[in-house]
Design a protein around this motif. Structure first.
Motif, PDB file in Angstrom:
ATOM      1  N   GLU A  84       0.837  -1.207   0.000  1.00  0.00           N
ATOM      2  CA  GLU A  84       0.000   0.000   0.000  1.00  0.00           C
ATOM      3  C   GLU A  84       0.870   1.255   0.000  1.00  0.00           C
ATOM      4  O   GLU A  84       0.577   2.226  -0.683  1.00  0.00           O
ATOM      5  N   ARG A  85       1.970   1.222   0.748  1.00  0.00           N
ATOM      6  CA  ARG A  85       2.883   2.363   0.777  1.00  0.00           C
ATOM      7  C   ARG A  85       3.515   2.593  -0.596  1.00  0.00           C
ATOM      8  O   ARG A  85       3.621   3.720  -1.064  1.00  0.00           O
ATOM      9  N   SER A  88       0.882   4.074  -2.921  1.00  0.00           N
ATOM     10  CA  SER A  88       0.662   5.474  -2.576  1.00  0.00           C
ATOM     11  C   SER A  88       1.813   6.344  -3.075  1.00  0.00           C
ATOM     12  O   SER A  88       1.596   7.438  -3.611  1.00  0.00           O
ATOM     13  N   ASN A  92       1.627   9.357  -5.891  1.00  0.00           N
ATOM     14  CA  ASN A  92       2.180  10.671  -5.591  1.00  0.00           C
ATOM     15  C   ASN A  92       3.187  11.076  -6.670  1.00  0.00           C
ATOM     16  O   ASN A  92       3.180  12.213  -7.156  1.00  0.00           O
TER      17      ASN A  92
END
Length: 121
Positions: A84-85, A88, A92
């Motif tokens: 998930e990081r 994300s 970004n």
């Protein structure tokens, strides 16, 4: 003469920014489509947890050892959080890279029209 040099320099700089943004967009999309797999195996995670829970110098257990199922749940949660990081971070990066395209592109188009308008005169 100096005006033409200025226009060419602006065109070059904005073109390089747009190309750099395009490369960034491609890389961010690649990260979204195929994120890097988590590098630590369950066995390594389990060994690391066992080492952390080793008895201290007095001989007392710091914490009760966890069962393999609990360790597997923790490992799966850690892998999911890492994925998930990464997603994300890729989103970004994609937004930032679009900025490197959207912002200089109108400047490039404007100065390109200035240059072609001067040549037609």
């Amino acid at each position: 003469m100096i005006r033409n040099i200025y226009i060419y320099l602006v065109l070059f700089a904005t073109l390089m920014m747009t190309i750099g943004g395009s490369v960034g967009v491609f890389m961010a999309i690649a990260d979204l489509a195929s994120p890097v797999p988590y590098h630590q195996t369950f066995e390594q995670f389990q060994q690391l947890r066992l080492e952390k829970r080793a008895p201290d110098s007095v001989g007392n257990d710091q914490k009760a050892t966890l069962s393999e199922d609990e360790l597997k749940k923790q490992y799966d949660a850690m892998v999911a959080a890492e994925r998930e990081r990464q997603m994300s971070q890729a989103k970004n990066s994609l937004i930032k890279s679009f900025g490197w395209i959207v912002i200089p592109l109108p400047v490039f188009i404007y100065y390109q029209r200035q240059l072609t308008g001067r040549k037609n005169r």
